[in-house]
Design an enzyme around this catalytic site. Structure first.
Site, PDB file in Angstrom:
ATOM      1  N   GLU A  43      23.373 -38.667 -13.897  1.00 49.33           N
ATOM      2  CA  GLU A  43      22.843 -38.025 -15.094  1.00 49.33           C
ATOM      3  C   GLU A  43      23.976 -37.170 -15.653  1.00 49.33           C
ATOM      4  OE1 GLU A  43      19.326 -35.635 -14.526  1.00 49.33           O
ATOM      5  OE2 GLU A  43      19.386 -34.990 -16.614  1.00 49.33           O
ATOM      6  N   ARG A 267      21.468 -37.987   1.684  1.00 45.83           N
ATOM      7  CA  ARG A 267      22.425 -37.270   0.837  1.00 45.83           C
ATOM      8  C   ARG A 267      23.521 -36.706   1.713  1.00 45.83           C
ATOM      9  NH1 ARG A 267      19.998 -35.617  -3.805  1.00 45.83           N
ATOM     10  NH2 ARG A 267      21.606 -34.202  -4.487  1.00 45.83           N
ATOM     11  N   LYS A 277      24.053 -29.889  -8.818  1.00 44.13           N
ATOM     12  CA  LYS A 277      24.700 -29.636 -10.108  1.00 44.13           C
ATOM     13  C   LYS A 277      24.159 -28.363 -10.751  1.00 44.13           C
ATOM     14  CE  LYS A 277      24.172 -33.953 -11.383  1.00 44.13           C
ATOM     15  NZ  LYS A 277      23.994 -35.138 -12.216  1.00 44.13           N
TER      16      LYS A 277
HETATM   17  P1  ATP Z   1      22.189 -33.043  -8.164  1.00 46.36           P
HETATM   18  O1  ATP Z   1      20.954 -32.665  -7.425  1.00 46.36           O
HETATM   19  O2  ATP Z   1      23.442 -32.534  -7.571  1.00 46.36           O
HETATM   20  O3  ATP Z   1      22.105 -32.804  -9.624  1.00 46.36           O
HETATM   21  P2  ATP Z   1      21.450 -35.687  -8.639  1.00 46.36           P
HETATM   22  O4  ATP Z   1      20.955 -36.594  -7.592  1.00 46.36           O
HETATM   23  O5  ATP Z   1      20.455 -35.127  -9.586  1.00 46.36           O
HETATM   24  O6  ATP Z   1      22.307 -34.596  -7.944  1.00 46.36           O
HETATM   25  P3  ATP Z   1      22.561 -37.683 -10.282  1.00 46.36           P
HETATM   26  O7  ATP Z   1      23.572 -37.556 -11.347  1.00 46.36           O
HETATM   27  O8  ATP Z   1      21.183 -38.012 -10.649  1.00 46.36           O
HETATM   28  O9  ATP Z   1      22.600 -36.330  -9.479  1.00 46.36           O
HETATM   29  O10 ATP Z   1      23.084 -38.651  -9.135  1.00 46.36           O
HETATM   30  C1  ATP Z   1      23.737 -39.859  -9.349  1.00 46.36           C
HETATM   31  C2  ATP Z   1      23.711 -40.630  -8.063  1.00 46.36           C
HETATM   32  O11 ATP Z   1      24.400 -39.923  -7.051  1.00 46.36           O
HETATM   33  C3  ATP Z   1      22.301 -40.818  -7.576  1.00 46.36           C
HETATM   34  O12 ATP Z   1      22.137 -42.128  -7.128  1.00 46.36           O
HETATM   35  C4  ATP Z   1      22.171 -39.825  -6.458  1.00 46.36           C
HETATM   36  O13 ATP Z   1      21.238 -40.240  -5.517  1.00 46.36           O
HETATM   37  C5  ATP Z   1      23.587 -39.767  -5.914  1.00 46.36           C
HETATM   38  N1  ATP Z   1      23.825 -38.476  -5.278  1.00 46.36           N
HETATM   39  C6  ATP Z   1      23.690 -37.265  -5.825  1.00 46.36           C
HETATM   40  N2  ATP Z   1      23.939 -36.289  -4.935  1.00 46.36           N
HETATM   41  C7  ATP Z   1      24.274 -36.920  -3.778  1.00 46.36           C
HETATM   42  C8  ATP Z   1      24.635 -36.471  -2.468  1.00 46.36           C
HETATM   43  N3  ATP Z   1      24.712 -35.169  -2.177  1.00 46.36           N
HETATM   44  N4  ATP Z   1      24.909 -37.393  -1.539  1.00 46.36           N
HETATM   45  C9  ATP Z   1      24.833 -38.706  -1.825  1.00 46.36           C
HETATM   46  N5  ATP Z   1      24.497 -39.191  -3.029  1.00 46.36           N
HETATM   47  C10 ATP Z   1      24.209 -38.324  -4.001  1.00 46.36           C
HETATM   48 MG    MG Z   2      19.311 -36.300 -10.885  1.00 46.14          MG
END
Ligand code: ATP
Ligand code: MG
Length: 568
Positions: A43, A267, A277
């Site tokens: 995102e 994760r 983020k």
């Molecule tokens: P955050 O909570 O940090 O905002 P998010 O999952 O909302 O992370 P996205 O931009 O939606 O962030 O994530 C893009 C991809 O990266 C998704 O498939 C997500 O599952 C993966 N991802 C995000 N954080 C992690 C992590 N800590 N470890 C492994 N994969 C991750």
């Molecule tokens: Mg997300």
């Protein structure tokens, strides 16, 4: 059938992770014609962090292993938090990590198609417009042990729902006045299935679609649909989405879409940092750090500026592997990966990290005389060659390489003691000169002319070797010594607010004197990562000016001194 996996030799040497096993099974079952197509779906609401690197390495790595493809898809369904600055940084970071995507897609490009999916659900009697407030909806939702309550809107006719939904789209209602919900099962033990909201009204400008839309699909009604539109075979996401999987599959089934398969993995969590983020953004906005690329941040941009290489991050992701249970990885492992690499690749140079270094005057070395020492760039790599290092009558050394009253086994310099100046001569400390306040201002020494490194005929054996920088040739620099951003191991699990847990000493800025080759080479771009002998790994920072180069410490040297001593 399908092509053999590319690196089949490598695969037989290790056990397959659970995702590879699933993919193997799917291929064996003839699913998708043996095709493997993944996507990385960030995102664009912030910069990527090391957790995303894990997901990137997994998605791109898997496709590569099976001769498949990976899409970069921006999951941009939330207009308020998203921005093109983030889109650009994400593309830059993925490329920097060494991956190239097959297609660059945006969930927002599918808004019309996703909207039509919603109409299809309405037409099938599987979605309804609900006028309840958010509070009412959550109150009616029940609990995991109690079923939810059905409200009067659930029985609206298809015609009424279609009309209301079209008017939602047309902008007839203010934000939050109505939502579209999927009609699944208000009694399901899985709360995600209790008539989830799939569209909301939000009169907001979108970074790509502008003002074309005032209703936006929710994550659950955009992600799986996008996967299906792109014919993604394996949709890898983090564990918190496991409970969403039945809904993911329900939509695919009801809409008769391409059957993408969602697989969840753990994760990445890392000690001494936060990985969301939202929190990282707060650190930036509240100026606890200098920006998204502050070298203390766990962002790719920060880690890059800190001096990590793409290979070291890929190695780290490889080593942590893919698990099904959440865990907390020691940041020491990340540091280990960069040390391993830089130990092999980074040239060793000399820098005295002290704004008041000790000046050593070699009284029997002629005034005005200069010699060029040829010092090996990297003892681990003879092909790295040697460089010229100027030597003269006055050199700087670290203050803590001298002790007036040394304990036993202090092998550095002390009154009457001898030490080798790395790559140069053995010197002896003859006299300690102090100012009126009793502070040492210089050491008067003599050198042994026959002891020049490489042609030493002195027969003298000294136990210590210390680094130095010739005073007239020294270049002043700023050195930023970074430490962990948080003072507790797991700030996310702490009951205190994470910002109270910031390590107040995570950045120490010091003046330093560095050998001239360092600055010339780093400026010309021919050197990137370097080791300051006995001090750690460093990289030139973009804040450098012609007047003052700035170096970031990437990592300390573990046991650097012990190793150096062994070499004599
Ligand atoms: P955050 O909570 O940090 O905002 P998010 O999952 O909302 O992370 P996205 O931009 O939606 O962030 O994530 C893009 C991809 O990266 C998704 O498939 C997500 O599952 C993966 N991802 C995000 N954080 C992690 C992590 N800590 N470890 C492994 N994969 C991750
Ligand atoms: Mg997300």
């Amino acid at each position: 059938m399908t092509e053999a996996p590319r690196d089949s030799d490598e695969r037989t040497e290790r056990s397959l992770n659970f995702i590879e096993q699933i993919v193997d099974e799917d291929i064996a079952a003839g699913k998708n014609g043996g095709r493997v197509h993944t996507r990385f779906p960030p995102e664009p609401n912030g910069y990527l962090h090391i957790g995303h690197a894990k997901s990137i390495c997994l998605n791109f790595g898997l496709a590569d292993e099976y001769g498949g493809q990976t899409n970069l898809r921006f999951d941009d369904t939330n207009p308020v938090t998203e921005d093109t600055e983030y889109v650009d940084s994400i593309k830059n970071d993925v490329r920097w990590l060494g991956f190239d995507w097959e297609n660059e897609f945006y969930a927002s490009d599918y808004f019309e198609q996703i909207y039509q999916f919603a109409e299809t659900l309405i037409q099938k009697g599987l979605a309804y417009v609900d006028d309840s407030t958010a509070e009412e909806i959550s109150a009616q939702k029940g609990t995991p042990t109690e079923p939810g309550r059905l409200n009067q809107y659930r029985d609206r006719s298809v015609a009424e729902n279609l009309d209301l939904f079209r008017r939602m789209r047309a902008g007839d209602y203010p934000d939050s006045a109505k939502v579209l919900r999927a009609k699944v099962d208000m009694a399901s033990p899985n709360m995600q299935l209790r008539d989830p909201i799939i569209y909301r009204i939000k009169h907001a400008h979108h970074h790509r679609t502008g003002d074309a839309w005032c209703i936006y699909p929710m994550y659950d009604f955009a992600h799986g649909q996008s996967d299906a539109i792109e014919h993604i075979t394996h949709s890898l996401c983090t564990l918190e989405f496991e409970v969403h999987r039945p809904l993911y599959e329900w939509f695919i089934q009801q809409l008769e879409l391409f059957p993408s398969r969602q697989i969840e993995f753990a994760r990445l969590n890392l000690t001494y940092t936060v990985m969301s983020k939202r929190k990282l953004k707060q650190l930036v906005e509240e100026k606890h750090v200098s920006g998204w690329d502050d070298p203390r941040m766990p962002t790719i941009a920060g880690i890059r500026r800190r001096g990590y290489t793409p290979a070291s991050i890929r190695e780290f992701c490889d080593r942590i592997g893919i698990a099904k249970r959440d865990n907390l990885i020691d940041v020491g492992l990340l540091e280990f990966c960069i040390r391993e690499e830089l130990n092999r690749t980074a040239p060793r140079l000399m820098a005295v990290l002290d704004e008041k270094p000790l000046k050593l005057v070699i009284t029997n070395y002629d005034l005005g005389r200069e010699e060029i020492m040829h010092i090996e760039n990297n003892p681990e790599d003879p092909s790295a060659g040697v460089r010229d290092v100027p030597f003269s009558r006055e050199v700087y050394i670290e203050r803590d390489d001298f002790m007036e009253n040394p304990p036993k086994k202090f092998f550095r310099l002390f009154p009457g003691g001898m030490v080798r100046l790395k790559g140069a001569y053995i010197i002896k400390c003859e006299e300690v000169v102090k100012d009126n306040a009793g502070e040492i201002i210089e050491l008067r020494c003599t050198y042994i002319p026959e002891s020049r490194s490489g042609s030493d005929t002195s027969g003298i054996n000294v136990k210590g070797t210390i680094h130095w920088v010739s005073v007239p040739h020294a270049v002043e620099a700023e050195v930023r010594l970074y430490d962990r951003l948080f003072s507790v191991e797991n700030p996310a699990a702490d009951e205190r607010d994470f910002k109270e847990l910031i390590n107040p000493n995570s950045l120490e800025t010091v003046r330093a004197f560095v050998e001239p080759a360092l600055v010339a080479a780093t400026r010309s771009g021919s050197l990137t990562n370097v080791q300051f002998m006995r001090k750690g790994y460093f990289i030139l920072d973009a804040d450098s000016t012609d007047a003052l180069p700035v170096f970031n410490r990437t990592a300390t040297l573990k046991d650097g001194w012990a190793k150096e001593q062994k070499k004599g």
